[in-house]
Design a protein around this motif. Structure first.
Motif, mmCIF file in Angstrom:
data_model
loop_
_atom_site.group_PDB
_atom_site.id
_atom_site.type_symbol
_atom_site.label_atom_id
_atom_site.label_comp_id
_atom_site.label_asym_id
_atom_site.label_seq_id
_atom_site.Cartn_x
_atom_site.Cartn_y
_atom_site.Cartn_z
ATOM 1 N N VAL A 162 1.718 -10.808 11.116
ATOM 2 C CA VAL A 162 2.305 -9.520 11.675
ATOM 3 C C VAL A 162 3.293 -9.359 10.585
ATOM 4 C CG1 VAL A 162 3.516 -8.331 13.504
ATOM 5 C CG2 VAL A 162 1.806 -10.158 14.136
ATOM 6 N N ILE A 163 3.130 -7.966 10.092
ATOM 7 C CA ILE A 163 4.096 -7.498 9.176
ATOM 8 C C ILE A 163 5.286 -6.807 9.653
ATOM 9 C CG2 ILE A 163 4.334 -6.007 6.897
ATOM 10 C CD1 ILE A 163 1.244 -6.314 6.556
ATOM 11 N N THR A 164 6.622 -6.757 9.206
ATOM 12 C CA THR A 164 7.542 -5.991 9.767
ATOM 13 C C THR A 164 8.511 -5.660 8.584
ATOM 14 O OG1 THR A 164 7.627 -7.481 11.875
ATOM 15 C CG2 THR A 164 9.820 -6.298 11.065
ATOM 16 N N VAL A 165 8.477 -4.490 8.396
ATOM 17 C CA VAL A 165 9.308 -3.742 7.520
ATOM 18 C C VAL A 165 10.912 -3.731 7.782
ATOM 19 C CG1 VAL A 165 9.690 -1.763 5.995
ATOM 20 C CG2 VAL A 165 7.343 -2.334 6.634
ATOM 21 N N ALA B 24 6.011 0.194 -5.757
ATOM 22 C CA ALA B 24 6.144 -0.169 -4.425
ATOM 23 C C ALA B 24 6.656 -1.889 -4.533
ATOM 24 C CB ALA B 24 4.803 -0.205 -3.645
ATOM 25 N N ILE B 25 6.296 -2.443 -5.400
ATOM 26 C CA ILE B 25 6.429 -4.117 -5.297
ATOM 27 C C ILE B 25 7.561 -4.451 -6.278
ATOM 28 C CG2 ILE B 25 3.945 -4.563 -5.215
ATOM 29 C CD1 ILE B 25 3.932 -5.605 -8.039
ATOM 30 N N ALA B 26 8.353 -3.139 -7.024
ATOM 31 C CA ALA B 26 9.517 -3.335 -7.820
ATOM 32 C C ALA B 26 10.351 -3.887 -7.028
ATOM 33 C CB ALA B 26 9.622 -2.170 -8.641
ATOM 34 N N ASN B 27 11.159 -5.112 -7.622
ATOM 35 C CA ASN B 27 12.460 -5.442 -6.980
ATOM 36 C C ASN B 27 12.465 -5.551 -5.398
ATOM 37 O OD1 ASN B 27 13.623 -5.300 -9.481
ATOM 38 N ND2 ASN B 27 14.053 -2.995 -8.853
ATOM 39 N N LYS B 28 11.250 -5.983 -4.781
ATOM 40 C CA LYS B 28 10.991 -6.105 -3.419
ATOM 41 C C LYS B 28 10.438 -7.752 -3.133
ATOM 42 C CE LYS B 28 10.773 -1.512 -2.526
ATOM 43 N NZ LYS B 28 10.546 -1.294 -4.123
ATOM 44 N N TYR B 29 11.116 -8.212 -1.954
ATOM 45 C CA TYR B 29 10.854 -9.515 -1.506
ATOM 46 C C TYR B 29 10.349 -9.516 -0.295
ATOM 47 C CZ TYR B 29 13.369 -11.207 -5.837
ATOM 48 O OH TYR B 29 13.677 -11.320 -7.091
ATOM 49 N N VAL B 30 9.415 -10.546 0.029
ATOM 50 C CA VAL B 30 9.029 -10.843 1.462
ATOM 51 C C VAL B 30 9.188 -12.183 1.929
ATOM 52 C CG1 VAL B 30 6.580 -11.304 0.569
ATOM 53 C CG2 VAL B 30 6.671 -10.669 2.888
ATOM 54 N N ASP B 31 9.614 -12.109 3.188
ATOM 55 C CA ASP B 31 9.898 -13.494 3.695
ATOM 56 C C ASP B 31 8.474 -13.988 4.517
ATOM 57 O OD1 ASP B 31 11.157 -15.796 4.784
ATOM 58 O OD2 ASP B 31 12.163 -14.797 6.348
ATOM 59 N N THR B 32 7.901 -15.023 3.981
ATOM 60 C CA THR B 32 6.750 -15.581 4.310
ATOM 61 C C THR B 32 6.771 -16.822 4.888
ATOM 62 O OG1 THR B 32 6.179 -16.705 2.425
ATOM 63 C CG2 THR B 32 5.807 -14.355 2.143
ATOM 64 N N PRO B 33 5.804 -17.449 5.662
ATOM 65 C CA PRO B 33 5.703 -18.734 6.088
ATOM 66 C C PRO B 33 5.902 -19.785 5.022
ATOM 67 C CG PRO B 33 4.062 -17.458 7.154
ATOM 68 C CD PRO B 33 4.497 -16.666 6.054
ATOM 69 N N HIS B 34 5.850 -19.533 4.008
ATOM 70 C CA HIS B 34 6.095 -20.478 2.681
ATOM 71 C C HIS B 34 7.478 -20.014 1.891
ATOM 72 C CE1 HIS B 34 2.164 -21.883 3.560
ATOM 73 N NE2 HIS B 34 1.615 -20.621 3.415
ATOM 74 N N SER C 298 8.774 -8.845 6.231
ATOM 75 C CA SER C 298 8.670 -10.289 6.801
ATOM 76 C C SER C 298 7.294 -10.486 7.497
ATOM 77 C CB SER C 298 9.654 -10.952 7.849
ATOM 78 O OG SER C 298 9.407 -9.887 8.945
ATOM 79 N N VAL C 299 6.582 -11.494 6.900
ATOM 80 C CA VAL C 299 5.329 -11.828 7.450
ATOM 81 C C VAL C 299 5.133 -13.015 8.195
ATOM 82 C CG1 VAL C 299 3.067 -12.329 6.746
ATOM 83 C CG2 VAL C 299 4.075 -10.724 5.488
ATOM 84 N N GLU C 300 4.694 -13.030 9.521
ATOM 85 C CA GLU C 300 4.631 -14.215 10.395
ATOM 86 C C GLU C 300 3.415 -14.141 10.927
ATOM 87 O OE1 GLU C 300 9.371 -13.819 12.252
ATOM 88 O OE2 GLU C 300 7.801 -13.116 13.356
ATOM 89 N N ARG C 301 2.944 -15.479 11.362
ATOM 90 C CA ARG C 301 1.825 -15.676 11.930
ATOM 91 C C ARG C 301 1.783 -15.821 13.514
ATOM 92 N NH1 ARG C 301 -3.134 -18.053 9.633
ATOM 93 N NH2 ARG C 301 -4.157 -19.028 11.143
ATOM 94 N N VAL C 302 1.260 -14.791 14.055
ATOM 95 C CA VAL C 302 1.223 -14.937 15.536
ATOM 96 C C VAL C 302 -0.157 -15.068 15.912
ATOM 97 C CG1 VAL C 302 2.103 -13.649 17.620
ATOM 98 C CG2 VAL C 302 3.536 -13.442 15.354
ATOM 99 N N ASN C 303 -0.502 -15.944 16.834
ATOM 100 C CA ASN C 303 -1.838 -16.192 17.521
ATOM 101 C C ASN C 303 -3.054 -16.014 16.478
ATOM 102 O OD1 ASN C 303 -0.650 -16.248 19.949
ATOM 103 N ND2 ASN C 303 -0.746 -14.084 20.352
ATOM 104 N N VAL D 266 0.572 -1.812 1.401
ATOM 105 C CA VAL D 266 0.475 -2.482 0.065
ATOM 106 C C VAL D 266 0.607 -4.110 0.612
ATOM 107 C CG1 VAL D 266 1.756 -3.358 -2.016
ATOM 108 C CG2 VAL D 266 1.483 -1.198 -1.671
ATOM 109 N N MET D 267 1.404 -4.384 1.568
ATOM 110 C CA MET D 267 1.520 -5.777 2.025
ATOM 111 C C MET D 267 0.303 -6.207 2.698
ATOM 112 S SD MET D 267 3.939 -8.232 1.891
ATOM 113 C CE MET D 267 2.581 -9.478 1.820
ATOM 114 N N GLU D 268 -0.218 -5.312 3.597
ATOM 115 C CA GLU D 268 -1.503 -5.630 4.212
ATOM 116 C C GLU D 268 -2.562 -5.869 3.428
ATOM 117 O OE1 GLU D 268 -3.353 -3.492 8.277
ATOM 118 O OE2 GLU D 268 -2.824 -2.476 6.805
#
Length: 465
Positions: free
Chosen positions: A275-278, A372-382, A266-271, A331-333
């Motif tokens: 911020v990336i959270t695995v 690393a990106i195969a079958n992976k999903y990320v929760d973004t602000p969008h 998950s990727v969240e916008r803080v200040n 990779v996410m960074e």
């Protein structure tokens, strides 16, 4: 003849080569697993390796012991809650039972009723005669997962030793069951059953279903209108009604269970920073049982060798899981840095990106990024986004500016089609010319490819009369 000198000798050589060890294969396999697949793999490893065990998650606050007067008070409060039931007409007791049982969504998903069970239940309520039930159960058993009857009535009558008229009578009864259209022998009969049971009194709809379904599939509305001596607008309105009918009435029952996507990160916008959270919450935490270390110290050589092998395997598995977490984070960074506009402004600003660029940035091989990106999903602000969607080919900018991604081109095509005049839809060539005016140099064939990938019909089938 030239003599050949053959001789034997020993020679030492020093060289380097890559070896695919079993541990490396395991690390590669773990890297390309999603969070859910990794959790299942860990549970299997715990069953096979006695040295591994899952660490129990301890609650932050210890559970306080309840004394007897307090327990009696809670039981009395639970009893007095029935007063709300009588006053408000709501069964609060059932709510407490659901809460105590910790009912989850998966419990309801796993209790799906199959199509055959649903039909047999209706047959049991509608029929009392035992002979009719036997015929009905046989016909229900011949219905496939889409709701269509397989086989002929004559075959059913021959196998059951009854008259064909009786089989037809029972089939007509089954065709009145829910879902509408079940028990049909072909698409035409399926749609006609739904047409009749829904009470649609339109002779044009019935005529088109009975005689012109191939023309409807091809979008030949003018040809249908000429044959039926009516306007193309009337044909199109009738087709709109037909599209509300279900061509596969049985697909709502049984089949594969609903699958849920669990975000690996998950990727969240803080200040102002991201911020990336695995996501490690769904992955069991592994530990090594210290008992086997003590056993290995006093065991015989064969037992010691076995335990040491299991210990090494367990340590390597834990290291591989940690390595997967670090790789995903890196990779996410890199993606956030290279796709900054996407996270700041939205999907329209997605840039062209190749895996090689990310691999060079985090100093790994390109294949590592691919795994690393195969079958992976990320929760973004969008919203929830597939990691692979961040990588797309570039489309040349005809205005000399920065190239745009194929994803942005697809979105632009969709926007143009949504805003088009339905009576005069854009052709693929027209769309290609409009995109060139917006700085996206793309051919007609590529436009057709992107349009079909999004499930958008051709201009001839989108036309409204």
């Amino acid at each position: 003849m030239i003599p050949i000198n053959l001789s034997y000798g020993l020679k030492l050589e020093l060289n380097q080569k890559l070896m695919m060890t079993p541990e490396l294969r395991q690390a590669i396999a773990i890297l390309q697993l999603s969070a859910l697949e990794l959790s299942e793999m860990i549970e299997q490893e715990v069953l096979e390796n006695p040295v591994l065990e899952i660490a129990e998650k301890q609650s932050d606050e210890p559970e306080a012991e309840m004394d007897e007067p307090q327990r009696e008070k809670e039981q009395l409060d639970d009893y007095l809650n029935w007063d709300d039931y009588f006053n408000q007409g709501m069964d609060k007791k059932s709510e407490y039972m659901v809460a105590d049982e910790k009912t989850t969504v998966e419990k309801f998903v796993n209790s799906n009723v199959s199509l055959h069970e649903h039909l047999e239940f209706q047959l049991h309520l509608a029929v009392r005669d035992e002979a009719t039930k036997i015929v009905g159960n046989y016909l229900i058993g011949c219905i496939d997962e889409n709701g269509y009857l397989c086989g002929t009535l004559s075959e059913a009558a021959s196998n059951l030793g009854v008259k064909e008229e009786m089989v037809l009578e029972v089939l007509e009864l089954i065709q009145t069951f829910d879902p509408l259209g079940v028990g049909a022998r072909d698409l035409q009969e399926c749609l006609l059953i739904q047409y009749q049971q829904k009470g649609i009194y339109d002779h044009l709809v019935a005529d088109i279903i009975s005689n012109h379904l191939p023309d409807v599939a091809a979008g030949r509305y003018k040809a249908i209108a000429e044959k039926l001596a009516c306007k193309p607008q009337d044909v199109q309105q009738a087709v709109d009604v037909i599209r509300t009918l279900d061509p596969k009435p049985g697909r709502a029952f049984g089949g594969e269970q609903c699958s849920y996507i669990i975000a690996d990160m998950s990727v969240e916008r803080v200040n102002g920073k991201y911020v990336i959270t695995v996501n490690d919450t769904s992955i069991p935490q592994l530990t090594i049982n210290p008992y086997y270390r003590r056993v290995a110290m006093g065991a015989d050589s064969e037992s010691k060798k076995f335990i040491e092998g299991r210990l090494n395997s367990a340590v390597w598995l834990i290291k591989s899981i940690e390595q997967r977490r670090r790789t995903l984070y890196n990779v996410m960074e890199a993606i956030i840095e290279l796709q900054q506009d996407f996270f700041d402004k939205g999907p329209k600003f997605l840039r062209p990106l190749v895996m090689k660029k990310v691999a060079e940035k985090i100093e790994v091989h390109e294949s590592t990024v691919s795994r690393a990106i195969a079958n992976k999903y990320v929760d973004t602000p969008h919203g929830l986004v597939s990691l692979r969607s961040f990588f797309s080919t570039a489309v040349h900018n005809s205005e000399g500016g920065q190239d745009v991604s194929a994803t942005k081109v697809k979105q632009k095509i969709k926007e143009l089609i949504v805003a088009e005049d339905s009576s005069d839809p854009y052709s693929d060539q027209t769309l290609s010319e409009i995109l060139c005016q917006h700085g996206m140099k793309i051919s007609r064939r590529t436009v057709a490819k992107y349009r079909e990938e999004q499930g958008i019909a051709s201009s001839a089938k989108r036309k409204r009369y």
